[in-house]
Design a protein around this motif. Structure first.
Motif, PDB file in Angstrom:
ATOM      1  N   VAL A 419       8.208   2.678   0.095  1.00 54.95           N
ATOM      2  CA  VAL A 419       8.680   2.372  -1.335  1.00 54.95           C
ATOM      3  C   VAL A 419       9.028   3.521  -1.965  1.00 54.95           C
ATOM      4  CG1 VAL A 419       8.185   1.244  -3.283  1.00 54.95           C
ATOM      5  CG2 VAL A 419       7.146   0.313  -1.018  1.00 54.95           C
ATOM      6  N   LEU A 420      10.388   3.715  -2.372  1.00 60.08           N
ATOM      7  CA  LEU A 420      10.710   4.997  -2.905  1.00 60.08           C
ATOM      8  C   LEU A 420      10.838   4.665  -4.559  1.00 60.08           C
ATOM      9  CD1 LEU A 420      14.057   5.964  -0.791  1.00 60.08           C
ATOM     10  CD2 LEU A 420      11.681   6.764  -0.412  1.00 60.08           C
ATOM     11  N   VAL A 421       9.989   5.455  -5.227  1.00 58.09           N
ATOM     12  CA  VAL A 421       9.553   5.338  -6.601  1.00 58.09           C
ATOM     13  C   VAL A 421      10.456   6.154  -7.425  1.00 58.09           C
ATOM     14  CG1 VAL A 421       7.613   5.287  -8.235  1.00 58.09           C
ATOM     15  CG2 VAL A 421       7.222   4.596  -5.781  1.00 58.09           C
ATOM     16  N   GLU A 422      10.941   5.359  -8.702  1.00 59.33           N
ATOM     17  CA  GLU A 422      11.679   6.116  -9.679  1.00 59.33           C
ATOM     18  C   GLU A 422      10.534   7.122 -10.516  1.00 59.33           C
ATOM     19  OE1 GLU A 422      14.586   6.519 -10.460  1.00 59.33           O
ATOM     20  OE2 GLU A 422      15.711   4.714  -9.594  1.00 59.33           O
ATOM     21  N   ARG A 423      10.597   8.528 -10.618  1.00 60.85           N
ATOM     22  CA  ARG A 423       9.978   9.109 -11.387  1.00 60.85           C
ATOM     23  C   ARG A 423      10.464   9.681 -12.529  1.00 60.85           C
ATOM     24  NH1 ARG A 423       7.543  13.010  -6.830  1.00 60.85           N
ATOM     25  NH2 ARG A 423       9.723  13.076  -6.157  1.00 60.85           N
ATOM     26  N   ASP A 424       9.785  10.377 -13.568  1.00 57.48           N
ATOM     27  CA  ASP A 424      10.288  11.001 -14.765  1.00 57.48           C
ATOM     28  C   ASP A 424       9.933  12.273 -14.643  1.00 57.48           C
ATOM     29  OD1 ASP A 424      10.878   8.216 -15.810  1.00 57.48           O
ATOM     30  OD2 ASP A 424       8.851   8.048 -16.241  1.00 57.48           O
ATOM     31  N   PHE A 425      10.615  13.164 -15.466  1.00 59.58           N
ATOM     32  CA  PHE A 425      10.624  14.620 -15.523  1.00 59.58           C
ATOM     33  C   PHE A 425       9.305  14.753 -16.454  1.00 59.58           C
ATOM     34  CE2 PHE A 425      15.148  14.684 -14.388  1.00 59.58           C
ATOM     35  CZ  PHE A 425      14.955  15.661 -13.312  1.00 59.58           C
ATOM     36  N   VAL A 426       8.493  15.850 -16.499  1.00 61.80           N
ATOM     37  CA  VAL A 426       7.359  16.260 -17.165  1.00 61.80           C
ATOM     38  C   VAL A 426       7.755  17.488 -18.070  1.00 61.80           C
ATOM     39  CG1 VAL A 426       5.788  14.937 -16.039  1.00 61.80           C
ATOM     40  CG2 VAL A 426       6.178  17.467 -15.246  1.00 61.80           C
ATOM     41  N   ASP A 427       7.011  17.950 -19.022  1.00 67.00           N
ATOM     42  CA  ASP A 427       7.114  19.122 -19.868  1.00 67.00           C
ATOM     43  C   ASP A 427       8.597  19.413 -20.348  1.00 67.00           C
ATOM     44  OD1 ASP A 427       4.551  20.524 -17.768  1.00 67.00           O
ATOM     45  OD2 ASP A 427       4.647  19.352 -19.524  1.00 67.00           O
ATOM     46  N   ALA A 428       9.494  18.323 -20.347  1.00 64.30           N
ATOM     47  CA  ALA A 428      10.973  18.665 -20.800  1.00 64.30           C
ATOM     48  C   ALA A 428      11.047  18.997 -22.501  1.00 64.30           C
ATOM     49  CB  ALA A 428      11.860  17.327 -20.408  1.00 64.30           C
ATOM     50  N   ASP A 429      12.096  19.744 -22.583  1.00 65.12           N
ATOM     51  CA  ASP A 429      12.281  20.054 -23.951  1.00 65.12           C
ATOM     52  C   ASP A 429      12.759  18.639 -24.802  1.00 65.12           C
ATOM     53  OD1 ASP A 429      12.872  20.769 -26.547  1.00 65.12           O
ATOM     54  OD2 ASP A 429      14.228  22.717 -25.710  1.00 65.12           O
ATOM     55  N   VAL A 472      -2.136   1.152   1.806  1.00 64.42           N
ATOM     56  CA  VAL A 472      -1.597   2.255   1.344  1.00 64.42           C
ATOM     57  C   VAL A 472      -1.932   3.485   2.366  1.00 64.42           C
ATOM     58  CG1 VAL A 472      -1.133   4.060  -0.058  1.00 64.42           C
ATOM     59  CG2 VAL A 472      -1.453   2.159  -0.992  1.00 64.42           C
ATOM     60  N   THR A 473      -0.906   3.866   3.541  1.00 69.40           N
ATOM     61  CA  THR A 473      -1.149   4.791   4.494  1.00 69.40           C
ATOM     62  C   THR A 473      -0.608   6.247   4.305  1.00 69.40           C
ATOM     63  OG1 THR A 473       0.633   3.750   5.594  1.00 69.40           O
ATOM     64  CG2 THR A 473      -1.444   2.856   6.014  1.00 69.40           C
ATOM     65  N   GLY A 474       0.254   6.259   3.177  1.00 71.18           N
ATOM     66  CA  GLY A 474       0.599   7.847   3.200  1.00 71.18           C
ATOM     67  C   GLY A 474       1.514   7.858   1.866  1.00 71.18           C
ATOM     68  N   PHE A 475       1.643   9.357   1.510  1.00 68.63           N
ATOM     69  CA  PHE A 475       2.365   9.478   0.154  1.00 68.63           C
ATOM     70  C   PHE A 475       3.226  10.614   0.758  1.00 68.63           C
ATOM     71  CE2 PHE A 475      -1.830   7.646  -1.743  1.00 68.63           C
ATOM     72  CZ  PHE A 475      -1.070   6.876  -2.607  1.00 68.63           C
ATOM     73  N   SER A 481       7.940   8.718  -2.057  1.00 69.42           N
ATOM     74  CA  SER A 481       7.816   7.765  -1.385  1.00 69.42           C
ATOM     75  C   SER A 481       6.131   7.256  -1.213  1.00 69.42           C
ATOM     76  CB  SER A 481       8.592   7.855   0.011  1.00 69.42           C
ATOM     77  OG  SER A 481       8.107   6.677   0.827  1.00 69.42           O
ATOM     78  N   VAL A 482       6.121   6.072  -0.940  1.00 69.65           N
ATOM     79  CA  VAL A 482       4.591   5.467  -0.558  1.00 69.65           C
ATOM     80  C   VAL A 482       4.889   4.710   0.542  1.00 69.65           C
ATOM     81  CG1 VAL A 482       2.687   4.261  -1.345  1.00 69.65           C
ATOM     82  CG2 VAL A 482       3.887   5.726  -3.042  1.00 69.65           C
ATOM     83  N   ARG A 483       3.903   5.093   1.512  1.00 67.89           N
ATOM     84  CA  ARG A 483       4.206   4.008   2.923  1.00 67.89           C
ATOM     85  C   ARG A 483       3.063   3.005   2.779  1.00 67.89           C
ATOM     86  NH1 ARG A 483       3.257   6.618   8.343  1.00 67.89           N
ATOM     87  NH2 ARG A 483       1.044   6.792   7.568  1.00 67.89           N
ATOM     88  N   LEU A 484       3.362   1.801   2.956  1.00 68.33           N
ATOM     89  CA  LEU A 484       2.444   0.482   2.898  1.00 68.33           C
ATOM     90  C   LEU A 484       2.574   0.100   4.451  1.00 68.33           C
ATOM     91  CD1 LEU A 484       3.543  -1.188  -0.094  1.00 68.33           C
ATOM     92  CD2 LEU A 484       1.742   0.525   0.011  1.00 68.33           C
ATOM     93  N   ALA A 485       1.340  -0.183   4.949  1.00 68.32           N
ATOM     94  CA  ALA A 485       1.384  -0.821   6.326  1.00 68.32           C
ATOM     95  C   ALA A 485       0.460  -2.076   5.918  1.00 68.32           C
ATOM     96  CB  ALA A 485       0.107  -0.181   6.973  1.00 68.32           C
ATOM     97  N   VAL A 486       1.575  -3.160   6.544  1.00 70.99           N
ATOM     98  CA  VAL A 486       1.579  -4.604   6.333  1.00 70.99           C
ATOM     99  C   VAL A 486       0.917  -5.150   7.805  1.00 70.99           C
ATOM    100  CG1 VAL A 486       2.637  -6.813   5.904  1.00 70.99           C
ATOM    101  CG2 VAL A 486       3.320  -4.648   4.737  1.00 70.99           C
ATOM    102  N   ARG A 487      -0.358  -5.687   7.492  1.00 75.75           N
ATOM    103  CA  ARG A 487      -0.937  -6.412   8.694  1.00 75.75           C
ATOM    104  C   ARG A 487      -0.577  -7.830   8.897  1.00 75.75           C
ATOM    105  NH1 ARG A 487      -2.515  -1.537  10.863  1.00 75.75           N
ATOM    106  NH2 ARG A 487      -3.591  -0.151   9.219  1.00 75.75           N
ATOM    107  N   TYR A 488      -0.598  -8.240  10.124  1.00 71.71           N
ATOM    108  CA  TYR A 488      -0.178  -9.679  10.298  1.00 71.71           C
ATOM    109  C   TYR A 488      -1.049 -10.156  11.610  1.00 71.71           C
ATOM    110  CZ  TYR A 488       2.688  -7.176  13.518  1.00 71.71           C
ATOM    111  OH  TYR A 488       3.244  -6.226  14.423  1.00 71.71           O
ATOM    112  N   GLU A 489      -1.141 -11.459  11.761  1.00 72.84           N
ATOM    113  CA  GLU A 489      -1.691 -11.928  13.160  1.00 72.84           C
ATOM    114  C   GLU A 489      -0.534 -11.963  14.183  1.00 72.84           C
ATOM    115  OE1 GLU A 489      -4.759 -12.374  13.892  1.00 72.84           O
ATOM    116  OE2 GLU A 489      -5.552 -12.004  12.371  1.00 72.84           O
ATOM    117  N   GLY A 490      -0.929 -12.323  15.360  1.00 71.34           N
ATOM    118  CA  GLY A 490      -0.070 -12.424  16.387  1.00 71.34           C
ATOM    119  C   GLY A 490       0.556 -11.230  16.969  1.00 71.34           C
TER     120      GLY A 490
END
Length: 940
Positions: A419-429, A472-475, A481-490
């Protein structure tokens, strides 16, 4: 072309042999470096979404794709015991930092999924640095040294090493099994140890060529570890196959008393031509794999096509050079009678006669059998390649199966969602708000990525049907980006898992999410199927089109290439049906020793399609080449098909049996992919060499009749320009030395010329095509004979001199009809030149025409060239009604002689046509030693 190649090979035979041996010795060490340089995988589409996900796993999330999985087990102590933790961590601390990038254990990750259901086992994930095979070799023994615990090692790097080891062992075992069996069969075919050893020699050269070619490919691209056995199997099998045809043709020439050079030239003009077209057809089918983006298919396609050309080169250059040196000694060390030569009559004569009598019955029956064999393919289910391709005794496979069954379901094979997340700038004038360039720079800080950014999206994932959990398995702060692990049966290849992937890809992301990329083994399999489905039609179009052109150039027909392609479809369908029955249904699992997965690997199916397409065309080419030669000689389609089947039956059966031995030996491999390919090829060759080649092809050609050779007038000129011609009628070495006429200074009128008759060998009794005049020939055992046109000399319309022509006008009843010569002179593809004779004054020019087979238009016959329409078979000499004495209106003596001068021909020395004094030879008419009738002979 092929006669010229034969002369070149013979004249440089020692040089070619020495260069070949020297090259083999020099490149052998280089080829052996291949082991250890091949890679696993290569089944993915580089442009697919799942491939992008796999790349991000490797580059954005440290340790996301572990190289080594170490499985620890204790029979009684729980993983949560402090002693367990101490033993594992003490072992891992001894690993050198120069080879290890990251370590992950249950105690560092705090993940309950890393503990087995009975709490007695856990595993550690290790990411290596640098050359991963070398790094693994440096740490393996330290990983196995753990106090009080049982240790097994698996993962991607150990799995690749096991594949390399198994591949080498399989190759050695296949050669150890096949070589002795091949030697015994070749001795039975040829009866001589020397002749039997030559195909094996060419086969070994092809194997060495396969190793060197694959080693060269590793310098420019990745080469699949599975390619070694596939390429070697094809190279060895086809090299022996091609050598068998070339060697058999050479031995026939030598037995006729032909000189070594003439025998090599005749062999190259007949068997060599067919081998060349066969090799090009097989290579064309394999090169079609280059259209696919998958490394597995591209590397095997390129390597296999190259090794087919190496096998063809060895059979057309190295083997003829050796044969030119050996000559009659090719039959030295004879220990058994020869069983592989062409024989008249016998079983193949009976088969040919039966098919010619009832073609409809054979067509319907064989087609029904092939369709029945193909029916299981309707239920095919495609899967992917995993650890189960290795034998169950291999440790890396055991680790993968234990993690899959004793731990959380699919803990090592989740659906990865980036998942690619929109981010904001910080400490901007605040006075300079806006995007980059309006108050911000490329180094302006941005807000960090947090689990809260994807929580709404993760909650929606948990509510999807079939999903059992989302973690959540990684940043990746750098990439947002945030990586999600989706578990399932079968099973990852199950329909439920594919449904989950489809649902995730169809979801609309939240406003703060830029993009969602889905990966994992299930998504990779779905992307693979989409890629293959998009490329396969283009491969079929290119390969079928190229094959059609090659067959058109070989046979000069539009319908024969189409028929050959249709026969291939039936052979491939039967092969695929047996594969599904054997591997997907698991009916041969215990016999072949593999674990059925309930699926067939999709890329291997495409590989089988290309290989079987080429091999299925192989034997049909050999059969049709002989049928075409007979048709060009006789003009009778039915007789040509029957004689072609009869004369090629024994040698093609021997070649198929030898190739089956090679494929059967490689089918004992421990890797399931090689087994699957071997079984597919085995079935295709059995079907093609028996049902298709022996029954279906002759039956369809019998029903099609003269339409087999139909070619529209506008395409005849094209065919003459692209055709690699083969001498018509008998091989060059059988040519009867005929008297000759020098080139005339002035044009001459149409004059009928005498010709040399010849006694025909027996041929199967077949029905004659309607509308063609046929009569029994005393020397043909009841076979059909075509009424020949007259041969005449007419003025050359293109300049001074004369040219041959044939006139369909019936001769006067008071004079015997002249009988044409169907055998070429000195191996040339030309008409024989008659003896000198006085010519009357030139009449007005007459356009020379030649009468061709049914379905072809009249074609002007050029001087010194045998045109596209075939010469007809000459009639056998007539016998008197009483007693069998030789009778001929122009021959009234028991022996008639005359002396003559022979011209220097272009085929002899390449100089212009002119006179040269040679020792005169005497032509005599003698009683035939082969049966009733008479024959020409020459004495010095």
């Amino acid at each position: 072309m092929f006669e010229s190649l034969g002369r070149f090979v013979y004249r440089g035979r020692w040089t070619l042999l020495v260069l070949s041996v020297a090259a083999a010795v020099l490149v052998a060490p280089y080829g052996l470096e291949l082991f250890g340089r091949m890679t696993d995988g290569g089944f993915e589409d580089p442009s697919a979404e799942s491939t992008t996900s796999a790349t991000w796993n490797e580059e954005w999330y440290s340790g996301a794709s572990p190289d080594v999985v170490v499985l620890y087990t204790h029979p009684t102590v729980s993983v949560r015991d402090k002693r367990y933790k101490k033993a594992v961590h003490d072992s891992l601390r001894r690993l050198p930092a120069s080879h290890v990038r990251q370590l992950t254990t249950y105690w560092t990750a705090r993940s309950a999924k890393m503990i087995s259901h009975d709490s007695r086992s856990t595993y550690a994930l290790i990411t290596l640095k640098g050359d991963k095979q070398a790094a693994y070799a440096a740490v393996e023994q330290r990983l196995r040294t753990v106090e009080g615990l049982s240790v097994k090692i698996g993962g991607a790097v150990p799995l690749l090493r096991d594949l390399n080891t198994q591949t080498g062992a399989d190759l050695a075992r296949a050669e150890a099994i096949s070589m002795p069996v091949l030697l015994v069969l070749l001795v039975l075919v040829f009866g001589s140890l020397v002749a039997a050893g030559l195909p094996l020699l060419v086969g070994l050269l092809a194997v060495l060529g396969a190793l060197v070619l694959l080693r060269l490919l590793t310098e420019v691209t990745d080469v699949s570890v599975f390619s070694l056995n596939v390429v070697t199997m094809l190279g060895l099998g086809l090299a022996i196959d091609y050598s068998l045809f070339v060697l058999s043709a050479f031995r026939e020439e030598i037995r006729r008393g032909t000189s070594r050079e003439r025998a090599v030239v005749a062999t190259m003009a007949t068997a060599g031509r067919t081998v060349a077209f066969s090799g090009l057809t097989v290579a064309t089918a394999l090169l079609g794999l280059l259209l696919f983006p998958q490394m597995f298919l591209r590397s095997i396609g390129l390597g296999a096509a190259a090794v087919v050309l190496v096998a063809m080169f060895s059979a057309l250059v190295v083997l003829p050079a050796v044969l030119g040196i050996l000559g009659p000694r090719v039959d030295a060390l004879r220990i058994t009678p020869s069983f592989g030569g062409p024989r008249g009559g016998g079983a193949w004569h009976a088969v040919a006669s039966s098919v010619m009598r009832t073609p409809v019955l054979y067509l319907v029956g064989v087609t029904a059998v092939l369709v029945s064999l193909a029916l299981p393919f309707v239920d095919v289910k495609f899967g992917n390649v995993d650890h189960r391709v290795l034998p169950s005794r291999i440790e890396s496979r055991q680790v993968a199966e234990t993690v899959d069954t004793d731990f959380a379901r699919n803990s090592m094979a989740p659906i990865d969602v980036h998942v690619l997340v929109e981010r904001d700038f910080v400490d901007a004038d605040p006075l300079l708000p806006g995007p980059l360039g309006q108050g911000h720079t490329v180094v302006s800080p941005v807000t960090p990525v947090l689990p809260a950014d994807v929580k709404p999206f993760a909650d929606r994932l948990r509510r999807l049907e079939g999903v059992t959990g989302v973690d959540v398995t990684g940043f990746s702060q750098t990439n947002g980006s945030v990586r999600l692990a989706v578990r399932y049966e079968g099973d990852p290849m199950s329909s439920s898992a594919r449904s989950v992937v489809t649902l995730i890809r169809s979801m609309t992301p939240e406003p703060n999410i830029r993009a969602v990329v889905v990966g994992g083994s299930t998504a990779a399999q779905m992307d693979l199927m989409d890629s293959l489905a998009a490329t396969l039609p283009w491969m079929a179009l290119v390969v079928c089109g190229a094959t059609f052109v090659l067959l058109f150039a070989a046979f000069g027909s539009l319908l024969l290439p189409l028929k050959a392609l249709l026969m291939n479809v039936l052979s491939i369908g039967a092969s695929f049906g047996v594969i599904v029955w054997a591997f997907q249904y698991g009916n041969l699992a215990s016999f072949l020793g593999f674990t059925p997965t309930g699926t067939i690997e999709a890329t291997v199916t495409v590989l089988i399609l290309a290989v079987v397409f080429g091999l299925s065309m192989d034997y049909e080419l050999f059969l049709l080449s002989r049928v075409r030669a007979e048709w060009l000689r006789t003009g009778d389609n039915n007789a040509a098909v029957a004689v072609g089947l009869q004369k090629t039956g024994g040698i093609i059966t021997s070649a198929a049996l030898l190739l089956l031995v090679v494929i059967g030996a490689f089918s004992t491999a421990g890797i399931t992919i090689v087994k699957l390919l071997g079984v597919g090829m085995f079935v295709a060759i059995v079907v093609d060499a028996t049902l298709v080649r022996a029954l279906l092809v002759p039956a369809t050609m019998r029903l099609m009749g003269e339409a087999n050779w139909w070619l529209p007038g506008p395409l005849r000129g094209l065919h003459r320009r692209i055709e690699l011609r083969e001498p018509e009628g008998e091989p060059p070495s059988q040519a009867v030395a005929s008297p000759a006429v020098p080139r005339m200074k002035q044009p001459s009128p149409a004059v009928a010329l005498p010709a040399v008759p010849r006694v025909e060998p027996p041929s199967p009794a077949v029905a004659s095509p309607p509308g063609r005049r046929v009569e029994a020939s005393p020397g043909a055992a009841g076979g059909p004979r075509v009424e020949p046109p007259r041969r005449v000399v007419r003025p050359n319309l293109e300049g001074p001199g004369w040219q041959w022509a044939e006139d369909d006008a019936r001769p006067s009843p008071s004079l015997p009809a002249p009988e044409p010569v169907a055998t070429p002179l000195f191996g040339m593809d030309t008409d024989p030149i008659p003896s000198p004779m006085p010519l009357p004054p030139m009449p007005p020019p007459v356009v020379p025409v030649v009468s061709g087979p049914v379905g072809t238009a009249a074609v002007v016959r050029k001087r010194g060239i045998n045109p596209y329409p075939a010469a007809v078979r000459e009639p056998a000499p007539r016998e008197a009604a009483s007693g069998g004495e030789v009778t001929h209106e122009e021959v009234t003596h028991e022996e008639v002689t005359h002396e003559e001068e022979s011209p220097r021909t272009p085929e002899c020395d390449g100089e212009p046509f002119g006179w040269v004094k040679v020792r005169p030879r005497t032509r005599v008419v003698r009683a035939s030693t082969d049966g009733a009738g008479w024959t020409w002979a020459e004495v010095d």
